[in-house]
Design a protein around this motif. Sequence first.
Motif, mmCIF file in Angstrom:
data_model
loop_
_atom_site.group_PDB
_atom_site.id
_atom_site.type_symbol
_atom_site.label_atom_id
_atom_site.label_comp_id
_atom_site.label_asym_id
_atom_site.label_seq_id
_atom_site.Cartn_x
_atom_site.Cartn_y
_atom_site.Cartn_z
ATOM 1 N N LEU A 80 0.810 -1.217 0.000
ATOM 2 C CA LEU A 80 0.000 0.000 0.000
ATOM 3 C C LEU A 80 0.850 1.277 0.000
ATOM 4 O O LEU A 80 0.331 2.366 -0.203
ATOM 5 N N VAL A 81 2.154 1.142 0.243
ATOM 6 C CA VAL A 81 3.036 2.309 0.359
ATOM 7 C C VAL A 81 3.323 2.911 -1.015
ATOM 8 O O VAL A 81 3.548 2.193 -1.989
ATOM 9 N N ARG A 82 3.319 4.240 -1.082
ATOM 10 C CA ARG A 82 3.667 4.962 -2.307
ATOM 11 C C ARG A 82 4.457 6.217 -1.931
ATOM 12 O O ARG A 82 4.131 6.878 -0.951
ATOM 13 N N PRO A 83 5.476 6.581 -2.726
ATOM 14 C CA PRO A 83 6.106 7.896 -2.534
ATOM 15 C C PRO A 83 5.084 8.976 -2.898
ATOM 16 O O PRO A 83 4.262 8.778 -3.803
ATOM 17 N N TYR A 114 14.802 -2.097 5.047
ATOM 18 C CA TYR A 114 14.073 -3.069 4.232
ATOM 19 C C TYR A 114 13.075 -2.440 3.273
ATOM 20 O O TYR A 114 12.481 -3.135 2.446
ATOM 21 N N ASP A 115 12.869 -1.133 3.343
ATOM 22 C CA ASP A 115 11.821 -0.472 2.559
ATOM 23 C C ASP A 115 12.320 -0.179 1.141
ATOM 24 O O ASP A 115 13.185 0.673 0.944
ATOM 25 N N PRO A 116 11.785 -0.860 0.131
ATOM 26 C CA PRO A 116 12.267 -0.646 -1.246
ATOM 27 C C PRO A 116 11.942 0.747 -1.779
ATOM 28 O O PRO A 116 12.675 1.277 -2.616
ATOM 29 N N HIS A 117 10.846 1.334 -1.320
ATOM 30 C CA HIS A 117 10.488 2.683 -1.760
ATOM 31 C C HIS A 117 11.487 3.705 -1.215
ATOM 32 O O HIS A 117 11.913 4.613 -1.929
ATOM 33 N N LEU A 118 11.867 3.524 0.041
ATOM 34 C CA LEU A 118 12.822 4.435 0.666
ATOM 35 C C LEU A 118 14.220 4.257 0.085
ATOM 36 O O LEU A 118 14.981 5.231 -0.021
ATOM 37 N N VAL A 120 15.150 3.985 -2.849
ATOM 38 C CA VAL A 120 15.321 4.845 -4.018
ATOM 39 C C VAL A 120 15.687 6.269 -3.603
ATOM 40 O O VAL A 120 16.416 6.978 -4.312
ATOM 41 N N LEU A 121 15.209 6.687 -2.433
ATOM 42 C CA LEU A 121 15.391 8.073 -1.990
ATOM 43 C C LEU A 121 16.638 8.280 -1.127
ATOM 44 O O LEU A 121 17.174 9.389 -1.076
ATOM 45 N N LEU A 122 17.107 7.251 -0.459
ATOM 46 C CA LEU A 122 18.200 7.403 0.501
ATOM 47 C C LEU A 122 19.477 8.027 -0.081
ATOM 48 O O LEU A 122 20.176 8.771 0.625
ATOM 49 N N PRO A 123 19.834 7.758 -1.352
ATOM 50 C CA PRO A 123 21.050 8.378 -1.889
ATOM 51 C C PRO A 123 21.015 9.907 -1.905
ATOM 52 O O PRO A 123 22.069 10.538 -2.053
ATOM 53 N N TYR A 124 19.848 10.504 -1.763
ATOM 54 C CA TYR A 124 19.742 11.960 -1.789
ATOM 55 C C TYR A 124 19.979 12.593 -0.418
ATOM 56 O O TYR A 124 19.893 13.822 -0.288
ATOM 57 N N PHE A 125 20.290 11.777 0.614
ATOM 58 C CA PHE A 125 20.428 12.309 1.967
ATOM 59 C C PHE A 125 21.839 12.158 2.504
ATOM 60 O O PHE A 125 22.490 11.133 2.310
ATOM 61 N N ASP A 126 22.283 13.211 3.197
ATOM 62 C CA ASP A 126 23.629 13.221 3.774
ATOM 63 C C ASP A 126 23.676 12.534 5.131
ATOM 64 O O ASP A 126 24.645 11.846 5.448
ATOM 65 N N VAL A 127 22.666 12.761 5.951
ATOM 66 C CA VAL A 127 22.636 12.245 7.328
ATOM 67 C C VAL A 127 21.264 11.625 7.587
ATOM 68 O O VAL A 127 20.243 12.236 7.277
ATOM 69 N N VAL A 128 21.262 10.415 8.153
ATOM 70 C CA VAL A 128 20.007 9.744 8.500
ATOM 71 C C VAL A 128 20.015 9.431 9.992
ATOM 72 O O VAL A 128 20.906 8.733 10.485
ATOM 73 N N ILE A 129 19.031 9.970 10.706
ATOM 74 C CA ILE A 129 18.901 9.751 12.143
ATOM 75 C C ILE A 129 17.668 8.880 12.385
ATOM 76 O O ILE A 129 16.537 9.300 12.153
ATOM 77 N N GLY A 130 17.904 7.635 12.831
ATOM 78 C CA GLY A 130 16.825 6.731 13.177
ATOM 79 C C GLY A 130 16.638 6.643 14.674
ATOM 80 O O GLY A 130 17.272 7.382 15.440
ATOM 81 N N SER A 131 15.797 5.717 15.105
ATOM 82 C CA SER A 131 15.445 5.648 16.528
ATOM 83 C C SER A 131 16.628 5.273 17.416
ATOM 84 O O SER A 131 16.640 5.594 18.610
#
Length: 209
Positions: A80-83, A114-118, A120-131
């Motif tokens: 059900l996920v969509r960008p 594990y998110d295939p939609h994400l 595609v987008l991750l290469p556009y980010f310099d820093v990723v802060i998760g939980s």
Amino acid sequence: MKTYRHFVFDIDGTLLDTEQTGVRSLMQTVRELTGVEMPYGEAYAFFGVPSARVAGMLGYADTGRFGLVWEEHFQELMYLVRPFPGVEGVLRDLRARGGRTGIVTSRSGTEIGYDPHLAVLLPYFDVVIGSEQSTRHKPYPDPMLAYLEAAGARPDETLYLGDTMHDYRCGHDAGCDFALADWRGKGTQGIAAEYCFTDEAGLRKVLGL
């Protein structure tokens, strides 16, 4: 409009349309573990909140099991996920212009990975802060403070884009301005954001593109 150097994004409800997946998977989790039928509107109030915190708020003591079951149902509903429309092109143009970009999310590293939609987008980010990068999570400012430290950014040059009151409080309490992602046209919902957008054109305007 104020000029920013750092643009930090939430994921769920901001970059990706995961509302149906997140809310319905929570409803299934609550039904499975407690036998309670949680209405959609009630479950939506927990959208974007870390699973362990949701478990505590609902009075479910085994936060680990709650998170695992919720994750299983979330993955079942990933179809059900969509960008949101135009997001990848916006990020591409923002990076081309020289903007520094980051993510501040309640997702864990596993949930990000594990998110295939994400992916595609991750290469556009310099820093990723998760939980895992902060002891306290949204609505506390700690995740945004972790981003500011990792990126060497000042609050007054940083804009946080999110879709919930939890996002707003996280960004504002860290001293950052906030842009509300209102893709579904629900209105500000009492969130005193500096900016608000409902479509790609509005997002581009907020980002100065």
